[in-house]
Design an enzyme around this catalytic site. Sequence first.
Site, PDB file in Angstrom:
ATOM      1  N   HIS A 308       1.564   1.082   5.413  1.00  0.00           N
ATOM      2  CA  HIS A 308       1.287  -0.060   4.538  1.00  0.00           C
ATOM      3  C   HIS A 308       2.066  -1.258   5.043  1.00  0.00           C
ATOM      4  O   HIS A 308       3.197  -1.122   5.507  1.00  0.00           O
ATOM      5  CB  HIS A 308       1.674   0.259   3.097  1.00  0.00           C
ATOM      6  CG  HIS A 308       1.100  -0.681   2.083  1.00  0.00           C
ATOM      7  ND1 HIS A 308       1.691  -1.892   1.783  1.00  0.00           N
ATOM      8  CD2 HIS A 308      -0.007  -0.597   1.308  1.00  0.00           C
ATOM      9  CE1 HIS A 308       0.968  -2.504   0.860  1.00  0.00           C
ATOM     10  NE2 HIS A 308      -0.060  -1.753   0.552  1.00  0.00           N
ATOM     11  N   ASP A 366      -4.735   3.617  -0.730  1.00  0.00           N
ATOM     12  CA  ASP A 366      -6.112   3.317  -0.351  1.00  0.00           C
ATOM     13  C   ASP A 366      -6.807   4.539   0.220  1.00  0.00           C
ATOM     14  O   ASP A 366      -8.012   4.731   0.011  1.00  0.00           O
ATOM     15  CB  ASP A 366      -6.138   2.173   0.665  1.00  0.00           C
ATOM     16  CG  ASP A 366      -5.546   0.893   0.102  1.00  0.00           C
ATOM     17  OD1 ASP A 366      -5.994   0.476  -0.974  1.00  0.00           O
ATOM     18  OD2 ASP A 366      -4.632   0.332   0.719  1.00  0.00           O
TER      19      ASP A 366
END
Length: 431
Positions: A308, A366
């Site tokens: 991330h 995600d």
Amino acid sequence: MADTTKTATLTIDGQNYELPMHSPTAGPDVIDIRKLYAQAGVFTYDPGFTSTASTDSTITFIDGGKGELLHRGYPIDQLAAKSHYLEVCYLLLYGELPTAAKLEDFEARVTNHTMLHEQMMNFFRGFRRDAHPMAIMVGVVGAMSAFYHDSTDINDPWQREVASIRLIAKMPTIAAMAYKYHIGQPFVYPRNNLDYASNFLNMCFSVPAEDYQPSPILARAMDRIFTLHADHEQNASTSTVRLASSSGANPFACIAAGIACLWGPAHGGANQACLEMLREIGTVDRIPEFIARAKDKDDPFRLMGFGHRVYKNFDPRATVMKESADEVLDLLGVENNPVLQVAKELEKAALADPYFAEKKLFPNVDFYSGIILEAMGFPTSMFTPIFALSRTVGWISQWKEQLSDPQLKIGRPRQLYLGSTPRDYIDIENR
């Protein structure tokens, strides 16, 4: 933001300038440069504003190094495991967890505002049948200001409150109707006897020809997706909402601007990109090939859904989302879905590989949310609309906070100009 006695000294051409510093309750100290141009005649240069605090806020705090995400001080993993979306909405909007009575009242207000003005159905039908759901959402949310005139005055606290409830309540209806229009099925009206997540699933997947009973497991997973995406500090779409708000724009226009920004693949399309990558891999036997490519620094391929930009250690939202992903896959199975088979095996392969552990490239929220939405039967075109639905409360909370800020000014970033200096106009016959 609390002032301190600390200052920073900036030296320009031998001249010293004392700049005040502020210490937050969490995070790094901040140098206040608001008077720098007036005092020294210079601007700062920060493309992407990655080292610039554009506001002070009490809503959300992120420490990417620690893998920490707090809403009003509460860790996101605790909220996702023990709370639910509408309670988190209350927390973001009002600053504290509600009592049972206040939560019941808040849930009732949201539930009783889920229907859309009936004339808005004509607005949906004005789009091409193959319109992307995000295009529909941008248009419909922006058009709400043409239907709800009694909640557009940003200077009226009650109208701000009404607009807030309306947006949270109606966004699932708008997203579901965008989906139904996209696939050519009739609109399904909201039902007051269902919870927030179950109501959204019902509006998406029920049809007049037969009953649909939302599974509690699927509803809980959807509620967690909403919760884990509710707010994420001053990201691109939130900053867009704040910038639009700084001009005095009405709330529906501001949220529509946020949706438009979220539509960008670099922001809201991460879980969609993850599913597209899984489809590119195609079959389980090709996973080693793509793992090798991800390790090759000369290969542009990257494993989407791993690591991330903000969280340099681990994504605190991923652990709870993984639990829901496992529950959903156990319920629905992966046998007949090669994409989900690839996802499960890729997760195992990456977690077992020392390279990814060393680089801290763990599956993020995600990755797991994309798996869940795929398993539920949503097309990838609906992933970002669901993200927009989830993030609406964060945008609204930031919008309300900004409007109550006595330091509010219209946003006006500066620039480093590299164009031509003054020159005279040349008549066309002489060019």
